[in-house]
Design an enzyme around this catalytic site. Structure first.
Site, PDB file in Angstrom:
ATOM      1  N   HIS A  20      -7.549  -3.300   4.682  1.00  0.00           N
ATOM      2  CA  HIS A  20      -6.957  -1.954   4.629  1.00  0.00           C
ATOM      3  C   HIS A  20      -7.764  -1.097   3.650  1.00  0.00           C
ATOM      4  O   HIS A  20      -8.114   0.055   3.925  1.00  0.00           O
ATOM      5  CB  HIS A  20      -5.489  -2.044   4.185  1.00  0.00           C
ATOM      6  CG  HIS A  20      -4.898  -0.722   3.776  1.00  0.00           C
ATOM      7  ND1 HIS A  20      -5.154  -0.139   2.554  1.00  0.00           N
ATOM      8  CD2 HIS A  20      -4.095   0.144   4.440  1.00  0.00           C
ATOM      9  CE1 HIS A  20      -4.531   1.027   2.480  1.00  0.00           C
ATOM     10  NE2 HIS A  20      -3.877   1.225   3.611  1.00  0.00           N
ATOM     11  N   ASN A  21      -8.067  -1.661   2.500  1.00  0.00           N
ATOM     12  CA  ASN A  21      -8.789  -0.886   1.491  1.00  0.00           C
ATOM     13  C   ASN A  21     -10.232  -0.610   1.898  1.00  0.00           C
ATOM     14  O   ASN A  21     -10.778   0.440   1.594  1.00  0.00           O
ATOM     15  CB  ASN A  21      -8.720  -1.583   0.134  1.00  0.00           C
ATOM     16  CG  ASN A  21      -7.397  -1.317  -0.558  1.00  0.00           C
ATOM     17  OD1 ASN A  21      -6.376  -1.159   0.111  1.00  0.00           O
ATOM     18  ND2 ASN A  21      -7.387  -1.262  -1.868  1.00  0.00           N
TER      19      ASN A  21
ATOM     20  N   LYS B 247      -4.574  -6.621   3.300  1.00  0.00           N
ATOM     21  CA  LYS B 247      -4.598  -5.486   2.350  1.00  0.00           C
ATOM     22  C   LYS B 247      -6.036  -5.167   1.932  1.00  0.00           C
ATOM     23  O   LYS B 247      -6.406  -4.005   1.770  1.00  0.00           O
ATOM     24  CB  LYS B 247      -3.731  -5.793   1.117  1.00  0.00           C
ATOM     25  CG  LYS B 247      -3.768  -4.721   0.029  1.00  0.00           C
ATOM     26  CD  LYS B 247      -3.172  -3.427   0.535  1.00  0.00           C
ATOM     27  CE  LYS B 247      -3.269  -2.181  -0.283  1.00  0.00           C
ATOM     28  NZ  LYS B 247      -3.857  -2.002  -1.522  1.00  0.00           N
TER      29      LYS B 247
ATOM     30  N   GLU C  66      -9.939   2.167   4.106  1.00  0.00           N
ATOM     31  CA  GLU C  66      -9.613   3.332   3.249  1.00  0.00           C
ATOM     32  C   GLU C  66     -10.905   3.922   2.658  1.00  0.00           C
ATOM     33  O   GLU C  66     -11.125   5.137   2.687  1.00  0.00           O
ATOM     34  CB  GLU C  66      -8.669   2.854   2.144  1.00  0.00           C
ATOM     35  CG  GLU C  66      -8.331   3.861   1.065  1.00  0.00           C
ATOM     36  CD  GLU C  66      -7.473   3.229  -0.052  1.00  0.00           C
ATOM     37  OE1 GLU C  66      -6.437   2.618   0.260  1.00  0.00           O
ATOM     38  OE2 GLU C  66      -7.855   3.332  -1.232  1.00  0.00           O
TER      39      GLU C  66
ATOM     40  N   SER D 166       0.824  -1.212   0.000  1.00  0.00           N
ATOM     41  CA  SER D 166       0.000   0.000   0.000  1.00  0.00           C
ATOM     42  C   SER D 166       0.854   1.257   0.000  1.00  0.00           C
ATOM     43  O   SER D 166       1.937   1.276   0.566  1.00  0.00           O
ATOM     44  CB  SER D 166      -0.920   0.029   1.215  1.00  0.00           C
ATOM     45  OG  SER D 166      -1.633   1.253   1.217  1.00  0.00           O
TER      46      SER D 166
HETATM   47  C1  6PG Z   1      -3.178   1.505  -1.647  1.00  0.00           C
HETATM   48  C2  6PG Z   1      -4.496   1.677  -2.351  1.00  0.00           C
HETATM   49  C3  6PG Z   1      -4.482   1.111  -3.710  1.00  0.00           C
HETATM   50  C4  6PG Z   1      -5.822   1.158  -4.419  1.00  0.00           C
HETATM   51  C5  6PG Z   1      -6.318   2.531  -4.700  1.00  0.00           C
HETATM   52  C6  6PG Z   1      -7.560   2.576  -5.589  1.00  0.00           C
HETATM   53  O1  6PG Z   1      -3.233   0.987  -0.547  1.00  0.00           O
HETATM   54  O2  6PG Z   1      -2.141   1.921  -2.170  1.00  0.00           O
HETATM   55  O3  6PG Z   1      -5.473   1.032  -1.609  1.00  0.00           O
HETATM   56  O4  6PG Z   1      -4.062  -0.215  -3.607  1.00  0.00           O
HETATM   57  O5  6PG Z   1      -5.688   0.513  -5.614  1.00  0.00           O
HETATM   58  O6  6PG Z   1      -6.576   3.192  -3.534  1.00  0.00           O
HETATM   59  O7  6PG Z   1      -8.590   1.776  -5.141  1.00  0.00           O
HETATM   60  P1  6PG Z   1     -10.064   1.975  -5.721  1.00  0.00           P
HETATM   61  O8  6PG Z   1      -9.904   2.171  -7.208  1.00  0.00           O
HETATM   62  O9  6PG Z   1     -10.831   0.757  -5.420  1.00  0.00           O
HETATM   63  O10 6PG Z   1     -10.581   3.205  -5.083  1.00  0.00           O
END
Ligand code: 6PG
Length: 474
Positions: free
Chosen positions: A187-188, A184, A191, A130
């Site tokens: 994590h997303n 991960k 996010e 990430s």
């Molecule tokens: C990271 C992000 C990354 C992710 C983007 C876009 O941890 O660096 O999570 O891996 O691909 O944030 O994600 P979306 O297109 O689903 O918003």
């Protein structure tokens, strides 16, 4: 020629940046790309890092350039391309070699790939990375899943390239097979939740208070100095302050209000549902992105509904800013508590023994959700290892008590003004339900028993499990 310590296939944006980071930290790396032109261009642009890079144009030269057992990072589009690349690579590999998928893979695929290599002498690492482009180049957060032995082979390289929080590398082995990619994924999900709730607060300030982007930027800038200090708050201030070179307007004002998503946030909501763990804030964030994408429908619906109730407005001012800050903080606690709860459950389901304090520790720097707050989570989980939920650790229950009244006021002000705050409202609902010792599911149990004779338990413990309505009566 001196052998490379590691190899990397796929010189797209993320792959190139990761390769340069590896080379820059003094590790010799062999690189290969499907199209040799890209490899040549990458090498030509590597400047003084060329000394640590071995560019190769065939898979056999690529594999031969790496010190066995060979760790090979595949950094290509997630899904079938990874399986195809593995197939092409396998004939060149030998005992102990390690295929590392560093893309945003679905952890179910990672488990399958790990299993498929079982007994072949090869092994598989699913590695969550990430931090976007910048992180890949200068220090990402790295979440590793695979055998512990295979991690030992790559630990030195990975810790050298990872982000550091107070000199502590944000990289760890988290468990076998899909553990790294699962973490991960969560994590997303977090996010998504973080971003959604920030957007809701922006909506309150923009639509409820009628504030301009630059004034909203000032509010986020102020918050970034306090307990909300984080990468996402920092970039929110920056994007709100940027102006469009074409029109001179604030940049966010010219961007279409339809959020994209590649799937990882959605996967975390799906896994939460599969594991029967309430992850309502993450789910709300995924759903909000879906509603945002229904632009045409939203535009058609707008004139159909009465707007009277939307005329309240919210008065801007320091008291509001303070309440918004605490509300966002409380809701953030709910989102993280839910994410960790999903991981705890998955850990049991898949036999990973996911180390919660360690996960919070490696998210403190490098990744998209990095923040000071994750240091507090690291401490809370270290101090109370077997706690049922982050919100009932002594440190976090105190924070929730302090911030919950603000979350309640903000959700009621926003809903009163007709402003959508599904993330914040879900967080509030989660707290209210979690701390209610006598809930309302007794009624659901009665209904289930009424129409389906599903049975219930009684508070007094009597061995009677059906109501006086007769089994199956409708
Ligand atoms: C990271 C992000 C990354 C992710 C983007 C876009 O941890 O660096 O999570 O891996 O691909 O944030 O994600 P979306 O297109 O689903 O918003």
């Amino acid at each position: 020629m001196e052998k490379a310590e590691i190899g990397l296939i796929g010189l797209g944006v993320m792959g190139s940046n990761l390769a340069l980071n590896i080379a820059e930290k003094g590790n010799r790396i062999a690189v290969y790309n499907r199209t040799a032109d890209k490899t040549r261009a990458f090498y030509a642009g590597a400047g003084e890092l060329q000394k640590n890079i071995v560019p190769t144009e065939t898979l056999s030269d690529f594999v031969a350039a790496i010190r066995p057992p060979r760790p090979i990072i595949i950094m290509i589009k997630a899904g079938d391309p990874v399986d195809e690349e593995m197939e092409k690579l396998r004939p060149y590999l030998g005992k102990g070699d390690i295929i590392i998928d560093a893309g945003n893979a679905n952890f179910h695929d990672t488990r399958r790939r790990f299993k498929e290599l079982d007994g072949t002498g090869l092994t598989f690492i699913g590695m969550g990375v990430s931090g976007g482009e910048e992180g890949a180049r200068h220090g990402p957060s790295i979440m590793v899943g695979g055998t512990e032995d295979s991690y030992k082979r790559v630990e030195k390289v990975l810790t050298s390239i990872s982000a550091k929080f107070d000199n502590d590398p944000c990289c760890a082995w988290l468990g076998t097979d899909g553990a790294g990619h699962f973490v991960k994924t969560i994590h997303n999900g977090i996010e998504y939740a973080d971003m959604q709730m920030i957007a809701e607060i922006y909506g309150i300030l923009r639509d409820g208070c009628g504030m301009e982007a630059s004034d909203i930027a000032n509010v986020f800038g102020e918050w970034n100095k306090g307990r909300l200090n984080s990468f996402l708050i920092e970039i929110t201030e920056k994007v709100l302050r940027a102006s469009d070179p074409e029109t001179g307007k604030p940049m966010p004002d010219v961007i279409v209000d339809a959020a994209g998503q590649k799937g990882t946030g959605r996967w975390s909501a799906i896994e939460a549902q599969q594991l029967a763990v309430p992850a309502t804030v993450i789910e709300a964030a995924v759903a909000a992105r879906c509603i945002s994408a229904m632009r045409g429908e939203r535009a058609a619906a707008e004139p159909m509904f009465n707007k009277e109730e939307l005329s309240f407005g919210i008065e801007a001012g320091p008291w509001l800013n303070r309440d918004l800050e605490l509300a966002l903080f409380a809701a953030k606690i709910a989102a993280y508590a839910q994410g960790f709860d999903v991981m705890d459950s998955a850990s049991q389901e898949y036999g990973w023994k996911l180390p919660m304090p360690e996960i919070a520790r490696i998210w403190r720097a490098g990744c998209i959700i990095r923040s000071q707050f994750l240091d507090d989570i690291t401490k809370a989980f270290s101090d109370t290892p077997d706690v049922a939920n982050l919100i009932v650790t002594p440190a976090f229950s105190e924070m929730v008590n302090e911030c919950l009244p603000s979350l309640r006021r903000i959700v009621s002000a926003a809903t009163g003004a007709g402003l959508p705050v599904p993330g914040l409202a879900s967080a509030l609902g989660y707290f209210d339900a979690y701390r209610q010792s006598r809930g309302t599911a007794n009624l659901i149990q009665a209904q289930r028993d009424f129409f389906g004779a599903h049975g219930f338990d009684r508070l007094d413990g009597l061995d009677i499990h059906h109501g006086p309505w007769g089994s199956g009566a409708i």
